[in-house]
Design a protein around this motif. Sequence first.
Motif, PDB file in Angstrom:
ATOM      1  N   LEU A 178       0.840  -1.204   0.000  1.00  0.00           N
ATOM      2  CA  LEU A 178       0.000   0.000   0.000  1.00  0.00           C
ATOM      3  C   LEU A 178       0.875   1.253   0.000  1.00  0.00           C
ATOM      4  O   LEU A 178       0.652   2.178  -0.796  1.00  0.00           O
ATOM      5  N   LEU A 179       1.866   1.305   0.877  1.00  0.00           N
ATOM      6  CA  LEU A 179       2.725   2.484   0.965  1.00  0.00           C
ATOM      7  C   LEU A 179       3.533   2.671  -0.323  1.00  0.00           C
ATOM      8  O   LEU A 179       3.693   3.796  -0.814  1.00  0.00           O
ATOM      9  N   PHE A 180       4.027   1.561  -0.880  1.00  0.00           N
ATOM     10  CA  PHE A 180       4.794   1.659  -2.121  1.00  0.00           C
ATOM     11  C   PHE A 180       3.906   2.130  -3.274  1.00  0.00           C
ATOM     12  O   PHE A 180       4.288   3.020  -4.046  1.00  0.00           O
ATOM     13  N   ARG A 181       2.722   1.542  -3.388  1.00  0.00           N
ATOM     14  CA  ARG A 181       1.824   1.928  -4.481  1.00  0.00           C
ATOM     15  C   ARG A 181       1.429   3.402  -4.373  1.00  0.00           C
ATOM     16  O   ARG A 181       1.366   4.109  -5.389  1.00  0.00           O
ATOM     17  N   TYR A 182       1.172   3.875  -3.149  1.00  0.00           N
ATOM     18  CA  TYR A 182       0.765   5.272  -3.004  1.00  0.00           C
ATOM     19  C   TYR A 182       1.917   6.197  -3.372  1.00  0.00           C
ATOM     20  O   TYR A 182       1.709   7.216  -4.041  1.00  0.00           O
ATOM     21  N   SER A 183       3.141   5.863  -2.950  1.00  0.00           N
ATOM     22  CA  SER A 183       4.301   6.658  -3.373  1.00  0.00           C
ATOM     23  C   SER A 183       4.419   6.672  -4.893  1.00  0.00           C
ATOM     24  O   SER A 183       4.705   7.708  -5.509  1.00  0.00           O
ATOM     25  N   PHE A 233       6.368  10.013  -6.038  1.00  0.00           N
ATOM     26  CA  PHE A 233       6.923  10.639  -4.843  1.00  0.00           C
ATOM     27  C   PHE A 233       7.996   9.719  -4.282  1.00  0.00           C
ATOM     28  O   PHE A 233       7.710   8.584  -3.895  1.00  0.00           O
ATOM     29  N   ALA A 234       9.237  10.191  -4.231  1.00  0.00           N
ATOM     30  CA  ALA A 234      10.369   9.318  -3.916  1.00  0.00           C
ATOM     31  C   ALA A 234      10.915   9.488  -2.501  1.00  0.00           C
ATOM     32  O   ALA A 234      12.014   9.012  -2.216  1.00  0.00           O
ATOM     33  N   HIS A 235      10.165  10.146  -1.609  1.00  0.00           N
ATOM     34  CA  HIS A 235      10.653  10.305  -0.237  1.00  0.00           C
ATOM     35  C   HIS A 235      10.856   8.923   0.379  1.00  0.00           C
ATOM     36  O   HIS A 235       9.908   8.150   0.539  1.00  0.00           O
ATOM     37  N   ARG A 236      12.091   8.622   0.758  1.00  0.00           N
ATOM     38  CA  ARG A 236      12.476   7.241   1.071  1.00  0.00           C
ATOM     39  C   ARG A 236      11.882   6.706   2.368  1.00  0.00           C
ATOM     40  O   ARG A 236      11.862   5.486   2.578  1.00  0.00           O
ATOM     41  N   ILE A 237      11.395   7.556   3.252  1.00  0.00           N
ATOM     42  CA  ILE A 237      10.842   7.077   4.520  1.00  0.00           C
ATOM     43  C   ILE A 237       9.584   6.244   4.319  1.00  0.00           C
ATOM     44  O   ILE A 237       9.162   5.528   5.231  1.00  0.00           O
ATOM     45  N   HIS A 238       8.988   6.298   3.112  1.00  0.00           N
ATOM     46  CA  HIS A 238       7.729   5.586   2.868  1.00  0.00           C
ATOM     47  C   HIS A 238       7.916   4.212   2.213  1.00  0.00           C
ATOM     48  O   HIS A 238       6.965   3.432   2.174  1.00  0.00           O
ATOM     49  N   TYR A 239       9.129   3.915   1.706  1.00  0.00           N
ATOM     50  CA  TYR A 239       9.308   2.630   1.013  1.00  0.00           C
ATOM     51  C   TYR A 239      10.675   1.991   1.243  1.00  0.00           C
ATOM     52  O   TYR A 239      10.856   0.805   0.978  1.00  0.00           O
ATOM     53  N   ASP A 240      11.643   2.751   1.745  1.00  0.00           N
ATOM     54  CA  ASP A 240      13.003   2.245   1.957  1.00  0.00           C
ATOM     55  C   ASP A 240      13.198   2.010   3.457  1.00  0.00           C
ATOM     56  O   ASP A 240      13.539   2.928   4.206  1.00  0.00           O
ATOM     57  N   ARG A 241      12.968   0.778   3.886  1.00  0.00           N
ATOM     58  CA  ARG A 241      12.990   0.491   5.326  1.00  0.00           C
ATOM     59  C   ARG A 241      14.367   0.756   5.951  1.00  0.00           C
ATOM     60  O   ARG A 241      14.459   1.273   7.059  1.00  0.00           O
TER      61      ARG A 241
END
Length: 292
Positions: free
Chosen positions: A181-186, A191-199
């Motif tokens: 969900l978080l990756f798809r929304y990014s 939107f490449a802000h890494r806090i949403h997909y790069d653990r």
Amino acid sequence: MTADLDGTVDLRAWIGREEIRSDVVSPDLAARYHATLDLPGAPPQEGAPAPRLIYHCMTPQTVPTGMLASDGHPQRGGFLPPVPLPRRMWAGSSIRFHRDIRVGDTVDRVSRIADVTTKEGRTGPLCFVTVDHLLSVAGAAVVSERQNIVFRGPESGTLGKPPVPAAGGDRRRIIVPSTPLLFRYSAILFFAHRIHYDRTYATEVEGYPGLVVHGPLQAALLIHFATEARGVAPDRFTFRSGSPLFDDSAFVLNATDEGESMRLWTARERGPAAMTAEASWDKTGTVERGSA
């Protein structure tokens, strides 16, 4: 405190700066948005009202990958001022829907820096940037939004007192913030802000306990929750971010009716309110009433 933070750049010189962009609400975009948020029924087709906040996924900054900053954001100093603080958050918005955006519409957006202010917070310096957005279709206004962005230092998330757990709403829905969900929304926001997909980045560089749930994603879930409860999309919607949510646990959408309006908020079980919002409906009925 003057709005320069380091004495080298007059950040208030950005006040009045404008950016103009256009985009089309394609059937493909409507279908991707519908699928990402797991909305009920079939996605809207050409000519049908589009979901209320789909425009957040439109007119993205198409910055080349090599020009992104280390956190994934576009480098500052273009439209937004070059605030010398490392963390950036969409603090909230106040939105007026003048009429529906429909699938197939070409939407023109004019964004203007309305204000830049700085202050000393409990845990360090803060810079607030206010941006006004006006969206129109064929010259007619469809959405007005005042967006508030806050920049802060790396230690600004430290709390002096334990947060007060949020009460439960009259209506509640559990949301599992899965990684897809978080990756798809990014992705749909470009939107490449890494806090949403790069653990690894989120936990080891920024020190979060997990991936951060987007503020506008929470806002989208809340406005759909309000629309489902009332059976019609709101004419006004405001939201404000408080504490962050992470993908390490489920959270709850809460709603309570208050006359012509509805109070909404997100929170983890036994956690503080993460985002608070209010949806309201005009009595005049002059605004088109479509989907959320």
